[in-house]
Every structure is written in C-alpha cells, then in structure tokens.
Scaffold this active site. Structure first.
Site, PDB file in Angstrom:
ATOM      1  N   ARG A   1       0.822  -0.858  -0.263  1.00  0.00           N
ATOM      2  CA  ARG A   1      -0.109  -0.217  -0.093  1.00  0.00           C
ATOM      3  C   ARG A   1       0.812   1.556   0.032  1.00  0.00           C
ATOM      4  O   ARG A   1       0.422   2.402   0.425  1.00  0.00           O
ATOM      5  CB  ARG A   1      -1.083   0.027   1.395  1.00  0.00           C
TER       6      ARG A   1
ATOM      7  N   SER B   1     -10.453  -0.748   4.106  1.00  0.00           N
ATOM      8  CA  SER B   1      -9.953  -0.612   5.119  1.00  0.00           C
ATOM      9  C   SER B   1      -9.262   0.460   6.244  1.00  0.00           C
ATOM     10  O   SER B   1      -8.820   1.540   5.472  1.00  0.00           O
ATOM     11  CB  SER B   1      -8.548  -1.767   5.188  1.00  0.00           C
TER      12      SER B   1
ATOM     13  N   GLU C   1      -4.256   2.751   7.735  1.00  0.00           N
ATOM     14  CA  GLU C   1      -4.284   3.182   5.758  1.00  0.00           C
ATOM     15  C   GLU C   1      -4.857   4.600   5.151  1.00  0.00           C
ATOM     16  O   GLU C   1      -4.224   5.107   3.979  1.00  0.00           O
ATOM     17  CB  GLU C   1      -4.454   2.079   5.183  1.00  0.00           C
TER      18      GLU C   1
HETATM   19  P1  FAD Z   1      -8.720   9.068  -3.345  1.00  0.00           P
HETATM   20  O1  FAD Z   1      -9.041   8.368  -1.847  1.00  0.00           O
HETATM   21  O2  FAD Z   1      -9.389  10.036  -3.900  1.00  0.00           O
HETATM   22  O3  FAD Z   1      -7.239   9.445  -2.785  1.00  0.00           O
HETATM   23  C1  FAD Z   1      -6.399   8.312  -2.269  1.00  0.00           C
HETATM   24  C2  FAD Z   1      -4.457   8.973  -2.262  1.00  0.00           C
HETATM   25  O4  FAD Z   1      -4.647   9.239  -3.815  1.00  0.00           O
HETATM   26  C3  FAD Z   1      -4.801  10.703  -1.279  1.00  0.00           C
HETATM   27  O5  FAD Z   1      -3.760  10.858  -0.930  1.00  0.00           O
HETATM   28  C4  FAD Z   1      -4.555  11.113  -3.196  1.00  0.00           C
HETATM   29  O6  FAD Z   1      -4.711  12.260  -3.020  1.00  0.00           O
HETATM   30  C5  FAD Z   1      -4.406   9.611  -4.230  1.00  0.00           C
HETATM   31  N1  FAD Z   1      -4.762  10.472  -5.809  1.00  0.00           N
HETATM   32  C6  FAD Z   1      -5.901  10.094  -5.634  1.00  0.00           C
HETATM   33  N2  FAD Z   1      -5.857  10.254  -7.398  1.00  0.00           N
HETATM   34  C7  FAD Z   1      -4.509  10.256  -7.693  1.00  0.00           C
HETATM   35  C8  FAD Z   1      -3.190  10.805  -9.069  1.00  0.00           C
HETATM   36  N3  FAD Z   1      -4.521  10.518  -9.930  1.00  0.00           N
HETATM   37  N4  FAD Z   1      -2.493  10.828  -8.857  1.00  0.00           N
HETATM   38  C9  FAD Z   1      -1.385  11.269  -7.558  1.00  0.00           C
HETATM   39  N5  FAD Z   1      -1.987  10.699  -6.287  1.00  0.00           N
HETATM   40  C10 FAD Z   1      -3.483  10.279  -6.589  1.00  0.00           C
HETATM   41  N6  FAD Z   1      -8.097  -0.505  -0.917  1.00  0.00           N
HETATM   42  C11 FAD Z   1      -7.158  -1.476  -1.220  1.00  0.00           C
HETATM   43  O7  FAD Z   1      -6.155  -1.836  -2.287  1.00  0.00           O
HETATM   44  N7  FAD Z   1      -7.563  -2.720  -1.079  1.00  0.00           N
HETATM   45  C12 FAD Z   1      -9.259  -2.998  -1.230  1.00  0.00           C
HETATM   46  O8  FAD Z   1      -9.693  -4.497  -1.043  1.00  0.00           O
HETATM   47  C13 FAD Z   1      -9.998  -1.978  -0.736  1.00  0.00           C
HETATM   48  N8  FAD Z   1     -11.491  -1.603  -0.758  1.00  0.00           N
HETATM   49  C14 FAD Z   1     -12.107  -1.070  -0.616  1.00  0.00           C
HETATM   50  C15 FAD Z   1     -13.710  -1.214  -0.304  1.00  0.00           C
HETATM   51  C16 FAD Z   1     -14.628   0.031   0.208  1.00  0.00           C
HETATM   52  C17 FAD Z   1     -15.620  -0.539   0.292  1.00  0.00           C
HETATM   53  C18 FAD Z   1     -13.804   1.499   0.349  1.00  0.00           C
HETATM   54  C19 FAD Z   1     -14.664   2.475   0.232  1.00  0.00           C
HETATM   55  C20 FAD Z   1     -12.467   1.528   0.695  1.00  0.00           C
HETATM   56  C21 FAD Z   1     -11.394   0.734  -0.024  1.00  0.00           C
HETATM   57  N9  FAD Z   1     -10.042   0.826  -0.699  1.00  0.00           N
HETATM   58  C22 FAD Z   1      -8.876  -0.276  -0.542  1.00  0.00           C
HETATM   59  C23 FAD Z   1     -10.110   2.199  -0.672  1.00  0.00           C
HETATM   60  C24 FAD Z   1      -9.459   2.452  -1.590  1.00  0.00           C
HETATM   61  O9  FAD Z   1     -10.520   1.962  -2.614  1.00  0.00           O
HETATM   62  C25 FAD Z   1      -8.407   2.419  -2.456  1.00  0.00           C
HETATM   63  O10 FAD Z   1      -6.762   3.088  -1.676  1.00  0.00           O
HETATM   64  C26 FAD Z   1      -8.166   3.327  -3.764  1.00  0.00           C
HETATM   65  O11 FAD Z   1      -7.203   2.574  -4.647  1.00  0.00           O
HETATM   66  C27 FAD Z   1      -8.208   4.480  -3.837  1.00  0.00           C
HETATM   67  O12 FAD Z   1      -8.568   4.923  -4.462  1.00  0.00           O
HETATM   68  P2  FAD Z   1      -9.257   6.752  -4.976  1.00  0.00           P
HETATM   69  O13 FAD Z   1      -9.575   6.982  -6.290  1.00  0.00           O
HETATM   70  O14 FAD Z   1     -10.714   6.702  -3.971  1.00  0.00           O
HETATM   71  O15 FAD Z   1      -7.877   7.403  -4.579  1.00  0.00           O
END
Ligand code: FAD
Length: 302
Positions: free
Chosen positions: A175, A225, A295
C-alpha cells in the site's frame, strides 16, 4: 488564494468551483469544503494550471473517488484537483498492453476488460476508486496489487514536466508508492494484461466481488480498511480480539461485519472518526503492544 482563483478562471483550464463540499466527493460522505475545486479537462491544461498553483504557494491535493480519504470537517483551504470524466479513457494495444487515464473507475474498468477476456485485474474487482488513486496507493486484494501489473505511469511533476515512471521507479511496497514520498500527479498508466479464458476470468472476478459483499459492510458509507495490517498480524482481527466491534464515537462506528471498517451511521463527522481511530490505536497498543497505522489518509485543516 483570490488571485489564483481569478487566474485559473481566466486560463480556462477546466471546471472551477468555489467552496465545494468534499463530503460529496468521499465514500465516507464526510468532509468540509474545498476553497477551490478544480476538474481539469486535459493533461496539458492541468500542466498549465499546476504551474500557476505551484507558483502561488497555495496548498493542493488530488482526489479520485475519495475512497481512501478522511477530509477534516473544516475542509481544505487550498486547491482540490479532481480527476473525473475527462480522464476516463482506455485502449488496449496488441492484446497485452492496457493504457488508461487516471480518472477511470477501477470497478468499471475491471468489469469491462474481464468481459472482453483480458486477465490481470481480477484481484481488483470491487476495489472502489480511480486508476490514479490505485497507482498512488498500490491498491490490492486477494494476494495481489497494482505493482504486479503496472508497466509504467505518466506523472506530472511539481516542476511542470511529464515523466514516465517505470514499475521499478514507482518504488512499490505494501500500500505504498513513490508518490506518497515525492509529490507527483498520475495522469495515465499502462498495465500488462493478457488474453485468457473469458469464463474463468469473469467467474474469478465475480467470486472476489461476492466475497466482499459477504465480508464487508455496504449499507452505510465507509472508506474500506481504516488501518494497515501490522503484518504478520491483521488489523481487523486485532480490533475484534480487543472487543471493539460495534464501538462508536458520535455517528462513527466500528463495523459489526468487518472490524477494520468504520461506518458512517448518517451524521458522522471527521472529528468522530478521528476520535474512534485514536481509541482503537490506544486500546490495541495497551492490549497487544502493536502500533496501528492508518491506511486511510487524513487531510484538511484542523
Ligand atoms: P482517493 O481516496 O481519492 O485518494 C487517495 C490518495 O491517492 C490521496 O493521497 C490522493 O491525493 C491520491 N491520488 C488520487 N488520485 C491521484 C492521482 N491521479 N495522482 C496522484 N495521486 C492521486 N483498497 C485496497 O487497496 N484494497 C481493497 O480491497 C480496498 N477495498 C475497499 C473497499 C471499500 C468499500 C472502500 C470504500 C475502499 C476500499 N479500498 C481498498 C480503499 C480505496 O478504494 C483505495 O485506496 C483506492 O485505490 C483509492 O482510490 P481513489 O481514487 O478513491 O483515491
């Protein structure tokens, strides 16, 4: 701030909003307003805008679907850059290379390509968020993660230049990625995929999704998580063993279904969630001597 706002509007580099409530852009449905909310329309316009933003000294943050963010109740007195529909394109080259822009939904993409019989993304079926967020977080599940399939990522650097980082240059671990240590915006990424047995791929994806529905809360807003697994131990198991399932602070509650999830029961504030996180950290440290790191990323003004 006002000068920057005016400048960005004049430059016509995408959609700009003022005081946009961030609770509308996070899966937890929590978060105060972003003073400037900017949705770039093209990578070149984002580059132009970033030059202005960085020169102004105003703080900035990129968001995808906000599925790993806890935004404070006061919000962000800076620029929030949101990757949306303008960055939701993909193409497949020679049946082995998937090129996709940062705003694409991981759930949508994994469903689409598995239906076309492409293998590689089965582990990600059901992970919310965008490709950019997944590249940043090294999102993963079922024993795999983004680092296993990423070929390279196109990054907009703070000096205003674009650079392709190879998989090795992304410096991936659990992660974690280079982008968490050095500023950079992922605009596009390329992944290694291969043609496979369509039925087998869609079946595996469906099984992964079914597992989520059975083991995770989905009736109330969550952020996945909350804590990193303090490997070889598992965060959820420790929280459960500490008897914290169902424990709540205000509108935020440790899920009865999965102890590493905090649900928003309707009116949770970031302060409630932070209070609950602190309670879990203290309790687990006192009971097991384990330090629990989040996380989920906490951002915004306090
Ligand atoms: P955001 O939450 O919008 O941002 C997260 C971080 O990424 C921030 O620091 C942001 O600045 C940065 N970021 C976003 N986009 C960019 C970009 N284009 N360039 C640079 N930085 C960027 N995660 C897992 O790893 N495994 C799982 O199984 C998992 N299950 C989940 C289940 C649920 C129900 C939920 C709600 C979340 C889960 N997650 C899981 C967490 C989450 O979905 C991941 O971490 C996901 O990759 C975050 O993506 P996001 O676009 O929503 O990023």
């Amino acid at each position: 701030m006002e000068k920057l706002l005016k400048k960005l509007e004049e430059l016509n580099v995408g959609k700009i909003k003022e005081n946009e409530p961030l609770k509308n852009h996070t899966t937890w449905k929590i978060g105060g307003p972003a003073r400037i909310f900017y949705e770039p329309d093209t990578a070149e316009n984002l580059q132009t805008a970033m030059k202005e933003i960085i020169a102004s000294g105003v703080p900035w943050l990129v968001v995808g679907k906000g599925s790993n963010l806890l935004v404070s109740d006061k919000g962000i007195n800076g620029v929030v850059i949101k990757f949306g529909e303008n960055f939701a394109h993909y193409e497949i080259e020679d049946d082995k290379l998937l090129r996709v822009t940062a705003g694409y939904s991981v759930i949508k993409l994994t469903t689409l390509i598995s239906k076309q019989g492409y293998s590689g993304f089965e582990f990600a079926g059901g992970i919310p968020g965008t490709i950019g967020g997944a590249v940043f977080m090294n999102a993963g599940a079922h024993g795999s993660d983004i680092s296993k399939i990423l070929k390279r990522a196109l990054i907009l650097l703070p000096d205003g230049s674009f650079k392709w980082y190879t998989n090795e240059e992304m410096d991936y671990s659990y992660r974690t990625s280079r982008l968490q240590k050095e500023a950079g915006i992922c605009v596009e990424a390329e992944f290694n995929i291969k043609k496979g047995d369509k039925e087998k791929i869609t079946k595996e994806m469906q099984a992964n999704k079914d597992y989520r529905r059975e083991s995770q809360p989905f009736k109330h807003p969550t952020c996945g998580s909350v804590f990193r697994n303090p490997l070889p131990k598992y965060a959820g198991r420790l929280i459960e063993e500490a008897g914290l399932k169902g424990y709540s602070v205000g509108g935020a509650q440790i899920s009865d279904i999965h102890a590493n999830f905090i649900v928003n029961n309707g009116d949770a504030t970031a302060k409630d969630v932070m209070g609950l996180i602190k309670h879990v950290q203290t309790t687990i440290y006192e009971k097991f001597g384990v330090k629990m790191e989040t996380e989920v990323e906490q951002v915004g003004d306090n």
